[in-house]
Design an enzyme around this catalytic site. Structure first.
Site, mmCIF file in Angstrom:
data_model
loop_
_atom_site.group_PDB
_atom_site.id
_atom_site.type_symbol
_atom_site.label_atom_id
_atom_site.label_comp_id
_atom_site.label_asym_id
_atom_site.label_seq_id
_atom_site.Cartn_x
_atom_site.Cartn_y
_atom_site.Cartn_z
ATOM 1 N N LYS A 1 -13.781 -3.776 6.666
ATOM 2 C CA LYS A 1 -13.773 -2.940 5.711
ATOM 3 C C LYS A 1 -15.808 -2.362 5.737
ATOM 4 O O LYS A 1 -16.020 -1.345 5.348
ATOM 5 C CB LYS A 1 -13.944 -3.607 3.851
ATOM 6 C CG LYS A 1 -11.909 -3.211 3.531
ATOM 7 C CD LYS A 1 -11.807 -3.838 2.350
ATOM 8 C CE LYS A 1 -10.917 -4.223 1.658
ATOM 9 N NZ LYS A 1 -10.946 -5.365 0.778
ATOM 10 N N GLN B 1 -12.995 -9.331 -3.473
ATOM 11 C CA GLN B 1 -11.765 -9.722 -2.187
ATOM 12 C C GLN B 1 -11.068 -10.768 -2.829
ATOM 13 O O GLN B 1 -11.594 -11.696 -3.282
ATOM 14 C CB GLN B 1 -12.993 -9.600 -0.871
ATOM 15 C CG GLN B 1 -11.317 -10.221 -0.003
ATOM 16 C CD GLN B 1 -11.090 -9.144 0.602
ATOM 17 O OE1 GLN B 1 -11.387 -7.704 0.558
ATOM 18 N NE2 GLN B 1 -9.917 -9.073 0.984
ATOM 19 N N ASP C 1 -10.670 -0.262 -6.237
ATOM 20 C CA ASP C 1 -9.317 -0.846 -6.360
ATOM 21 C C ASP C 1 -8.195 -0.831 -6.876
ATOM 22 O O ASP C 1 -7.039 -0.355 -6.406
ATOM 23 C CB ASP C 1 -9.177 -2.230 -6.105
ATOM 24 C CG ASP C 1 -9.689 -2.793 -4.821
ATOM 25 O OD1 ASP C 1 -9.565 -2.488 -3.463
ATOM 26 O OD2 ASP C 1 -9.899 -4.191 -4.655
#
Ligand code: NAP
Length: 283
Positions: A52, A96, A119
């Site tokens: 990422k 994460q 997200d």
């Protein structure tokens, strides 16, 4: 059979984001910013975060990683999120997954401001999704929708079967299909007679995480097959679907690797850019 080439589309999307990011910087002096919070030493997470960060660097998004030992307290983690909530140069925050088992992931994520929840896993964005007022959408499911759109595959009125009901893939994807007027069935580990259900699917999505879980006899002739699964066998990455047999029956199919996977990161980059655009509008 047509291969749904996520790798090429993701490359196209990343180039598009790069141009838009350059333009935003030139016109508005805004550089989109992403903060990634990682806890513990899960090796897969380390690789995902590295990828990422690298992708952000390529498109000139400012990205930082905050890495904590798993001994960090819940409050310290929340303080870190609160810090980024207030930090003007950060448009998107992601934690994460998975967090070490002693953390309540949904509780931690709930501290991310809805407007920075890149997200789309927070209750605020999930609620908007459910209310058919989509705001920030989770990257993997949205990447799948983009792939279907690119190949002009209709969704409205189709029978869609999504296998898997995780918070990150199956559940939001099923609602996205519903919001696009599909007739949706969600299957999971307690579903009975799965084959009878999958044989009805015009669009079949597997997000289970088991190699060869979907065999050719479970697929309707001409179905669109989306394989989200990532499974490692003898150093090789395979999906959930028996690709070689199913490709003979499918109208469209995603390869693994090179299908859904690359779309996820490209879509995350687009999400960061979109949040930065909102910052510009609020200025
Ligand atoms: P997950 O949280 O483990 O969820 C798996 C789902 O599969 C669960 O809903 C589970 O049902 C269901 N399931 C398990 N056994 C089943 C069975 N026998 N019949 C029907 N359903 C069954 O996994 P995830 O995070 O959603 O990920 C799924 C896969 O996608 C993994 O391989 C993961 O690596 C991959 N993935 C790929 C990407 C990408 O970018 N390509 C992104 C995310 C995930 P229950 O809910 O009843 O347990």
């Amino acid at each position: 059979m047509v291969l749904l080439d996520g790798k090429s589309l993701a490359k196209e999307k990343r180039e598009e984001v790069k141009k838009k990011v350059e333009d935003l910087k030139e016109r508005e002096k805004i550089v989109p910013g992403l903060a990634i919070i990682r806890v513990g030493n899960d090796p897969a997470s380390e690789i995902y975060v590295r990828n990422k960060l690298k992708a952000c660097e390529e498109v000139k998004i400012h990205a930082i990683e905050k890495h904590f030992d798993e001994s960090i307290s819940e409050q310290e983690l929340i303080d870190c999120i609160e810090y980024f909530n207030k930090e003007e140069t950060i448009d998107g925050i992601l934690v994460q997954s998975p967090l070490p088992k002693n953390f309540d992931e949904q509780k931690i994520i709930s501290h991310i401001l809805g407007s920075k929840d890149v997200d789309g896993f927070g209750i605020d964005n999930l609620g908007h999704l459910l209310a058919n007022q989509e705001q920030v959408l989770a990257a993997t499911p949205l990447g799948i929708i983009h792939l279907l759109e690119k190949y002009e595959i209709p969704i409205a009125s189709k029978n869609v079967v999504v296998i898997g009901r995780s918070k990150i893939v199956g559940r939001p994807l099923a609602i996205m299909f519903l919001n696009r007027d599909a007739t949706v069935t969600i299957a999971h580990s307690k579903t009975k007679n799965l084959k009878e259900i999958t044989l009805q699917a015009d669009i079949l999505v597997s997000a289970v995480g088991r190699p060869n879980f979907i065999t050719q006899d479970m697929v309707k002739e001409g179905a669109v097959c989306i394989d989200v699964g990532i499974n490692r066998i003898n150093n090789q990455v395979v999906g959930d679907m028996d690709f070689n047999a199913i490709k003979e029956k499918a109208s469209f199919i995603t390869p693994v690797p090179g299908g859904v996977g690359p779309m996820t990161i490209a879509t995350l980059l687009e999400n960061v850019y979109q949040l930065a655009l909102k910052r510009k509008k609020e200025k």
